[in-house]
Enzyme design. Structure first.
Site, PDB file in Angstrom:
ATOM      1  N   GLY A 184      12.033  -0.494  -7.062  1.00 10.80           N
ATOM      2  CA  GLY A 184      10.931  -1.374  -6.633  1.00 10.80           C
ATOM      3  C   GLY A 184       9.588  -0.505  -6.123  1.00 10.80           C
ATOM      4  N   GLY A 189       6.695  -0.334  -2.940  1.00 10.72           N
ATOM      5  CA  GLY A 189       6.251  -0.746  -1.386  1.00 10.72           C
ATOM      6  C   GLY A 189       4.877  -0.002  -1.145  1.00 10.72           C
ATOM      7  N   GLY A 190       4.503  -0.196   0.175  1.00  8.07           N
ATOM      8  CA  GLY A 190       3.194   0.300   0.498  1.00  8.07           C
ATOM      9  C   GLY A 190       3.102   1.825   0.351  1.00  8.07           C
ATOM     10  N   PHE A 191       4.182   2.511   0.569  1.00  9.03           N
ATOM     11  CA  PHE A 191       4.250   3.928   0.641  1.00  9.03           C
ATOM     12  C   PHE A 191       4.640   4.750  -0.704  1.00  9.03           C
ATOM     13  CE2 PHE A 191       5.077   2.745   4.995  1.00  9.03           C
ATOM     14  CZ  PHE A 191       4.173   2.969   5.778  1.00  9.03           C
ATOM     15  N   GLY A 192       4.958   3.957  -1.636  1.00 12.92           N
ATOM     16  CA  GLY A 192       5.180   4.439  -2.928  1.00 12.92           C
ATOM     17  C   GLY A 192       6.355   3.821  -3.733  1.00 12.92           C
ATOM     18  N   LYS A 210      12.497   7.828  -3.361  1.00 17.47           N
ATOM     19  CA  LYS A 210      11.082   7.189  -3.045  1.00 17.47           C
ATOM     20  C   LYS A 210      10.011   8.321  -3.595  1.00 17.47           C
ATOM     21  CE  LYS A 210      10.416   4.109  -0.036  1.00 17.47           C
ATOM     22  NZ  LYS A 210      10.100   3.328   1.001  1.00 17.47           N
ATOM     23  N   ASP A 264       6.256  -1.530  10.564  1.00 17.36           N
ATOM     24  CA  ASP A 264       6.186  -2.248   9.072  1.00 17.36           C
ATOM     25  C   ASP A 264       7.286  -2.910   8.885  1.00 17.36           C
ATOM     26  OD1 ASP A 264       5.047  -3.019   6.680  1.00 17.36           O
ATOM     27  OD2 ASP A 264       5.295  -1.266   5.615  1.00 17.36           O
TER      28      ASP A 264
END
Length: 498
Positions: free
Chosen positions: A340, A342-345, A361, A458
């Site tokens: 997947g 997300g906003g951080f990577g 991640k 978040d």
């Protein structure tokens, strides 16, 4: 005539010495420490499960003489599986102490936990564990029991120096234990001229080196700051330190292959008598002294049970968490299996060399932290251990690459169920309530009970992961700190996140 009297005297002295030592309380007794058996899963007396449990305990007891001091086994029938193991203390393996302890444990366990399906019981020389769920080759650090020695704390005059030596000692013990084939190690370190610190670490032998090291470092974080002795007992490992010798570190002397001269001995009988008396008295005094010290110290222990990690003294090191980039590439097959984004990577699935599945991640490159800040944050976040937080296993920091390695959670994220018409039906009210409660416990831990004070900022369905039993685990809980957003302690200057 005089010669016969001397021989008779020698015989009597030997017999007297032997009976004296045999009659003295020996250290082969199984000294009980603590046990835990939650009543959340129970069985009916005289049921199939109880029959299987009895068979398992009998199997464990009959294997107590194994040279490794460790054995695991299972009895499996439909819906009545039971898994168990024992682990003897590394310095008593192959002795009567190990066999006696395991025999005592297998006999006492059903008495202390008569209808519970899961239990852990600790003795001074061994540990026994069984469950209706398989736990083999898995590092479990909860529940924890920590005991600290209140008797010898006054002997420490320079607590800061002692804490520094303790930190280095237990870290080295953890490393040596995890790299040992028997998952057992000891270390002696001089603190001052009159004080020596004795450290001891052990893991169940089915653990990988990485899991063993993680378990012991987690145990080390529970060491009280002002104690001069203590032990932390966990289902998969245990750690202990004292300022007196409590383990046998000297190996037995090797047997000699040389034969002595045959014929009548030329040694005077009076010399034999003197040697026998000296040895007997020395051994007797040593046994008396050792037993008195250990029994008195044991009585001075305070006990506590920790369901989560606690304690003030931090041990975990950067080196124990850091992966190199080549290892990450190999683990993820060069970032080929994407889970997947997300906003951080982006997040990728990987498999470590020991077979453990992980989530990797790969962070975005706009983090505001420098190298040392990033490393420090990793050590701090890795110490946040709770059943409702995703566990951070390590990190990679090379060039512009900043990568986090987490435990892999089987059922992905909550949004995959909430917003999928086919999967929504799996979330009945009782399951939703359990998920909500788990999230609340995790947030409460971050806000109130952890060594850091973290505001997630978040929290959303995609950041709530679900394990195989649909227990929730909060992810990305350290991102606000790692990316250096506008935050001063508990106060924020602007609204961020979802």
């Amino acid at each position: 005539m005089n010669h016969q009297k001397m021989e008779s005297m020698t015989t009597l002295l030997l017999i007297f010495s032997g009976f004296t030592l045999l009659s003295f309380p020996t250290s082969t007794d199984a000294d009980y420490l603590y046990h835990i058996c939650p009543n959340t899963t129970t069985f009916t007396p005289n049921s199939t499960f109880q029959s299987n449990l009895n068979r398992l305990l009998s199997t464990l007891s009959s294997n107590a003489n194994r040279s490794t001091g460790f054995y695991n086994a299972s009895v499996q029938t439909p819906n009545n599986d039971v898994y168990g193991l024992f682990l003897c203390r590394g310095d008593v393996v192959g002795t009567d102490s190990c066999e006696t302890c395991v025999a005592t444990a297998t006999a006492e366990a059903p008495q202390r936990c008569p209808v519970e399906k899961q239990m852990v019981i600790w003795y001074d020389y061994c540990m026994l564990r069984y469950s209706n769920e398989s736990f083999f080759s898995r590092a479990d650090d909860k529940p924890s029991v920590y005991m600290w020695n209140t008797q010898n704390a006054s002997s420490i005059t320079d607590q800061n120096r002692f804490n520094e030596v303790l930190a280095a000692t237990v870290t080295e013990v953890a490393a040596q234990t995890s790299n040992s084939s028997h998952k057992f190690a000891t270390k002696e370190t001089n603190v001052s001229g009159s004080i020596t610190l004795y450290g001891f670490g052990q893991c169940t032998q089915d653990l990988s080196s990485g899991d063993c090291n993680w378990c012991l470092l987690a145990a080390a974080t529970q060491i009280p700051r002002t104690s001069a002795g203590g032990r932390i007992l966990k289902p998969s490992c245990n750690l202990r330190f004292e300022v007196y010798p409590f383990y046998s570190s000297a190996p037995p002397p090797p047997a000699s292959n040389r034969e002595g001269p045959k014929g009548k001995s030329k040694t005077p009988t009076s010399t034999i008598v003197a040697v026998v008396v000296a040895i007997s008295v020395s051994v007797l005094l040593f046994v008396v002294g050792y037993c008195c010290i250990t029994r008195r110290a044991r009585k001075k222990y305070n006990y506590a049970v920790a369901d989560e990690l606690s304690g003030e003294y931090d041990i975990t090191t950067v080196e124990s968490l850091q992966f190199d980039f080549a290892t990450i590439q190999e683990t993820t097959s060069n970032f080929s299996d994407k889970l997947g984004e997300g906003g951080f990577g982006q997040v990728y699935k990987g498999t470590l060399s020991n077979g453990q599945e992980v989530a990797v991640k790969r962070l975005s490159r706009n983090s505001g932290q420098g190298t040392e800040e990033f490393k420090n944050e990793m050590v701090l976040v890795a110490k946040l251990q709770h059943r409702n937080l995703v566990r951070l296993l390590g990190f990679c920091l090379e060039g512009e690459e900043k990568i986090l390695v987490y435990e892999y959670v089987l059922n992905k994220s909550l949004d995959c169920f909430l917003f999928d018409p086919e999967k929504q039906g799996q979330l009945d009210w009782s399951r939703r309530y359990k998920i909500i409660s788990g999230i609340a416990r995790g947030i409460m831990y971050l806000h109130e009970d952890s060594r850091l004070r973290i505001i997630h900022r978040d929290l959303k369905a995609s950041n709530i992961l679900l394990d195989g039993d649909m227990h929730p685990k909060i992810s990305d809980f350290g991102m606000a700190r790692i990316f250096g957003v506008d935050q001063t302690q508990a106060n924020t200057n602007r609204i961020v996140g979802t």
